[in-house]
Design a protein around this motif. Structure first.
Motif, short mmCIF file in Angstrom:
data_model
loop_
_atom_site.label_atom_id
_atom_site.label_comp_id
_atom_site.label_asym_id
_atom_site.label_seq_id
_atom_site.Cartn_x
_atom_site.Cartn_y
_atom_site.Cartn_z
N LYS A 1 0.84 -1.19 0.00
CA LYS A 1 0.00 0.00 0.00
C LYS A 1 0.89 1.26 0.00
O LYS A 1 0.67 2.20 -0.76
CB LYS A 1 -0.91 -0.02 1.23
CG LYS A 1 -1.98 1.04 1.18
CD LYS A 1 -2.96 0.88 2.32
CE LYS A 1 -4.00 2.01 2.24
NZ LYS A 1 -4.69 2.23 3.49
N THR A 2 1.90 1.19 0.85
CA THR A 2 2.86 2.31 0.90
C THR A 2 3.51 2.52 -0.47
O THR A 2 3.61 3.64 -0.96
CB THR A 2 3.95 2.02 1.95
OG1 THR A 2 3.33 1.73 3.19
CG2 THR A 2 4.89 3.19 2.08
N GLU B 1 1.15 4.15 -2.91
CA GLU B 1 0.90 5.56 -2.57
C GLU B 1 2.07 6.47 -2.97
O GLU B 1 1.88 7.50 -3.60
CB GLU B 1 0.63 5.70 -1.06
CG GLU B 1 -0.80 5.34 -0.69
CD GLU B 1 -0.99 5.22 0.82
OE1 GLU B 1 -2.12 4.97 1.25
OE2 GLU B 1 0.02 5.38 1.55
N TRP C 1 -5.07 -1.35 -4.37
CA TRP C 1 -5.03 -0.19 -5.27
C TRP C 1 -6.32 0.62 -5.16
O TRP C 1 -6.29 1.85 -5.06
CB TRP C 1 -4.82 -0.65 -6.72
CG TRP C 1 -4.75 0.50 -7.69
CD1 TRP C 1 -5.77 0.94 -8.47
CD2 TRP C 1 -3.65 1.34 -7.92
NE1 TRP C 1 -5.38 2.03 -9.20
CE2 TRP C 1 -4.05 2.29 -8.88
CE3 TRP C 1 -2.34 1.39 -7.42
CZ2 TRP C 1 -3.21 3.29 -9.36
CZ3 TRP C 1 -1.51 2.39 -7.90
CH2 TRP C 1 -1.93 3.31 -8.86
N ILE D 1 -6.62 2.85 -1.92
CA ILE D 1 -5.82 4.06 -1.65
C ILE D 1 -6.47 5.28 -2.28
O ILE D 1 -7.12 5.20 -3.32
CB ILE D 1 -4.34 3.93 -2.14
CG1 ILE D 1 -4.30 3.71 -3.66
CG2 ILE D 1 -3.61 2.83 -1.41
CD1 ILE D 1 -2.90 3.79 -4.22
N LYS E 1 -6.51 8.50 -4.36
CA LYS E 1 -5.67 8.94 -5.46
C LYS E 1 -5.71 10.45 -5.59
O LYS E 1 -6.75 11.06 -5.40
CB LYS E 1 -6.12 8.27 -6.75
CG LYS E 1 -5.99 6.76 -6.61
CD LYS E 1 -6.52 5.97 -7.75
CE LYS E 1 -6.49 4.50 -7.35
NZ LYS E 1 -7.53 4.18 -6.30
#
Ligand code: GDP
Ligand code: MG
Length: 741
Positions: free
Chosen positions: A163-164, A167, A213, A216, A218
């Motif tokens: 996830k990091t 991002e 994806w 997160i 955007k």
């Protein structure tokens, strides 16, 4: 292996020994290594241009990442000891691939990112984020190391890490929409048992990734971006290293073969070849990587928005400047000594013409620019183009000064040698009897001098470089040679004029002397009939036209001189104007010479002698030219008086230059003529003023034509009379004596 002893840590001065084990690029205090570039040079990656690759590894703590890299690439990253189980040093480590020289791509740099396990160590999430950002900004391939039993555990530690990664990736590409380089997420599934086929594991992972994806947030403008816009995925599975050591080794070997160049097949989007697709490459030249990586890290550490295009531009500026300086070193080595030689010459006022300058200059210029182009050409196009122009400007400014100084030297030397050569040839010609063609000499020498200047100028020309066309300098040089020629021709004209004037003087000396000598004979004209009456108390007609004859002789001599002058001057290409000035000067000088000759003739002693001879001729000889023997019965007194009066009439005649026909002086102003239009001030420098011609001189034509002043005339009359009286008394005595005898 638990020790870091063989690694170069951030602050360490690297040695061949610790380099052998890689380098700590970023330490636990987030400091960047000062020796990365040295490491890249030591391992010969720095000279690889774009021909290198960067791989980073991610994954939870103690999942065997370092072990994997060491087995895959022959690196020696530290591995947690089986017995101690303590955390290895945090930071980012780098080592060059040492394995598979034939089976793997060249120059693979591997980064081992330590301590990436945010879930378990919350306080380190900051470091995890920063190292992820750094790895993404630099790496083509991100290896995600994951246990098989973790696959499908969506909440697992690895998923937080991914996830990091997603991002920070979005954050990165927000700033870099033009290039949007892709990365490969290469999942290596560890302790793979084989019950679940890899394709199933793969599907599970892709589903999880898609979920992450979509979860997160955007940034604006990228709301609709899909994961495939940024990432490709690859998968591999490895057996348990400890339980199946042999199989582990074979599988790692197979996996290693995938680290070669590859491309996407156009039909099914599958990889062909290996994992290194050109589109993953960050296009940072290897010799600029350390500067770039440090700049990127600096931005990350200071929490600034990471803007890769800007970083690349800054890198390009830095590197282009560096490469430019390096390229100038060799140029300086060659050019500086030449510049000094010229400066010395200028200081001493010497014309310096350096041998082979054009060849040296062109070679140095080409070498310098080529070195720059070869090394800097890989950097940001705009910056490179600008810096190339700057370097070219620097080099050309130096060369231009050098070349112009060279041509100034050649110009100076050329003019000097031309002048010398012409002068010498004229001298030789004069020694050989004056029969030389000045125009030919000038033409030959000019052609020679021009040719050598041309050779010099052409030797400096570089075909594709416009400023090295020295045509204007050539034209200027030719113009100066023409000016020098004109000056030399003028001198030659003066020499010719001097010769002709000398000739005129000598001719006038004879001819005018002869006319005056005739005065000495009272029967001048050799007893022509009209002169038979000695008694007539006037000058004979031949005496009366003395000035006509002198004028005629004078005009004749000068005409001949003018012809000689014109012929010769034309032979050396003198212009019509120059010839006219020369003739005008010649007429003036000739007149002055005539005046001087006349003055010499009428100098007191000379003229008195002539008058006495004239008188004696008339007194002592009879009409038939027979000497008289005086007898007392002779009319001595009468003959004396007539002879004396006759001679006396010569004095007013001599006193003024007058022509018999007009009883006026010759029209000297018209004969000399106006000063020709082409005359220059120096043409008058040595000219004696002439009355009636040079109006501003305050002397009239009448005065110019006055041969004897009034007082001189009277004085001459008195003296002549005394002389005549003496002759008379003598004659009288002779006659009386004749009787007494
Ligand atoms: P890292 O922290 O992810 O770099 O992990 P290390 O490479 O230091 O290894 C951590 C521990 O996992 C060490 O004790 C290794 O012996 C062990 N290890 C290495 N490879 C494997 C493997 O394939 N399977 C298992 N189960 N353990 C492994
Ligand atoms: Mg490790």
């Amino acid at each position: 292996m638990t020790t870091n002893g063989h690694f170069a840590a951030v602050g360490d001065k690297p040695t061949a020994d610790n380099f052998g084990h890689g380098i700590q690029v970023i330490d636990e205090d987030k400091s960047f290594s000062t020796h990365l570039n040295e490491y890249l040079r030591e391992t010969h990656v720095a000279e690889a241009g774009f021909d290198y690759h960067l791989i980073s590894v991610f994954g939870s703590q103690s999942t065997g990442k370092s072990t994997l890299l060491n087995n895959l690439f022959g690196t020696e990253f530290s591995v947690m000891s089986e017995s101690e189980r303590r955390q290895t040093t945090k930071g980012i480590w780098m080592s060059k691939n040492k394995k598979g020289a034939d089976s793997m791509a060249k120059n693979i740099l591997v980064m081992d990112v330590e301590g990436t396990d945010g879930r378990e160590r919350g306080e380190d999430q900051d470091f995890e984020r920063k190292s992820a950002l750094f790895a993404l900004a630099t790496s083509e391939v991100l290896i995600v190391n994951i246990w098989e039993h973790q696959v499908g555990l969506y909440q697992g530690a690895n998923m937080g890490l991914l996830k990091t990664v997603f991002e920070v990736n979005l954050q990165l590409f927000l700033k870099d929409r033009q290039s949007t380089p892709r990365s490969l997420l290469f999942f290596v599934i560890r302790d793979f048992i084989g019950n679940t086929p890899l394709s199933n594991l793969r599907n599970t992972l892709v589903q999880d990734l898609t979920k992450i994806w979509s979860s997160i947030s955007k940034p604006a403008g990228l709301e609709n971006a899909t994961i495939d816009d940024y990432f490709d995925f690859a998968f591999a599975a490895l057996p348990h290293k400890i339980l199946q050591p042999d199989k582990f080794v074979t599988e790692v070997d197979t996996l290693g073969r995938r680290f070669i160049a590859g491309h996407r097949s156009t039909t099914d989007q599958e990889f062909v070849g290996g994992v290194f697709l050109p589109e993953y490459h960050r296009r940072i030249p290897a010799d600029g990587f350390s500067v770039y990586a440090e700049g990127v890290w600096d931005q990350i550490v200071n929490n600034k928005d990471l803007d890769l295009p800007t970083q690349q531009e800054l890198l390009a500026q830095f590197r282009c400047d560096e490469i430019s300086r390096e390229a100038l070193v060799a140029f300086d080595e060659t050019i500086l000594p030449l510049e000094e030689q010229q400066a010395d010459g200028v200081r001493l006022g010497r014309a310096v013409v350096l041998a082979g300058l054009g060849v040296t200059g062109a070679a140095s210029r080409a070498a310098c620019l080529e070195q720059f182009q070869a090394q800097a050409g890989r950097y940001h196009k705009g910056v490179y183009t600008r810096k190339l122009a700057e370097l070219e400007g620097k080099v050309d400014t130096r060369l231009k000064a050098l070349y112009q100084s060279q041509l100034a030297g050649a110009h100076k030397a050329g003019v000097a040698s031309f002048t010398e050569a012409v002068t010498a040839a004229v001298k030789t010609g004069q020694k050989a009897g004056g029969n030389y063609e000045f125009a030919d000499i000038v033409e030959t020498e000019k052609a020679k001098t021009l040719e050598s200047f041309k050779t010099e100028a052409q030797g400096l020309a570089i075909p594709e470089v416009a400023w090295t066309n020295f045509k204007p300098q050539y034209v200027l040089f030719e113009k100066e040679l023409d000016e020098v020629s004109a000056k030399l021709r003028k001198e030659e004209m003066r020499r010719l004029a001097t010769r002709v004037e000398r000739w005129v003087k000598s001719r006038l000396g004879d001819a005018v002397g002869l006319e005056f000598n005739k005065l000495g004979s009272g029967r001048a004209g050799g007893g022509a009939p009209e002169e038979s009456s000695t008694g007539s108390s006037g000058a004979s007609s031949s005496e009366k036209d003395l000035w006509d004859r002198i004028w005629k002789v004078f005009v004749g001599v000068v005409e001949e001189a003018q012809d000689r002058f014109t012929d010769r001057a034309k032979s050396f290409d003198a212009s019509e104007a120059e010839v006219q000035v020369g003739l005008w000067r010649l007429r003036r000088k000739s007149w002055v010479a005539l005046r001087e000759k006349i003055d010499e003739e009428v100098m007191e002693g000379n003229i008195l002698l002539k008058l006495r001879e004239n008188f004696e001729d008339k007194f002592r000889y009879d009409e038939a030219g027979v000497p008289r023997i005086w007898r007392p019965s002779d009319d001595i007194e009468g003959i004396y008086t007539r002879a004396r009066e006759s001679t006396l009439t010569l004095i007013p005649l001599l006193a003024r230059f007058r022509l018999a026909a007009t009883i006026a002086p010759p029209d000297l102003p018209v004969w000399i003529g106006n000063q020709p239009a082409g005359a220059e001030p120096e043409d008058e420098d040595d000219l004696t003023p002439i009355g009636g011609v040079d109006e501003e001189e305050g002397k009239s034509l009448e005065e110019e034509m006055t041969v004897l002043s009034e007082s001189k005339r009277q004085d001459l009359v008195i003296r002549f009379k005394k002389t005549a009286d003496g002759v008379y008394v003598e004659a009288k005595r002779g006659a009386l004596g004749g009787i007494t005898q």
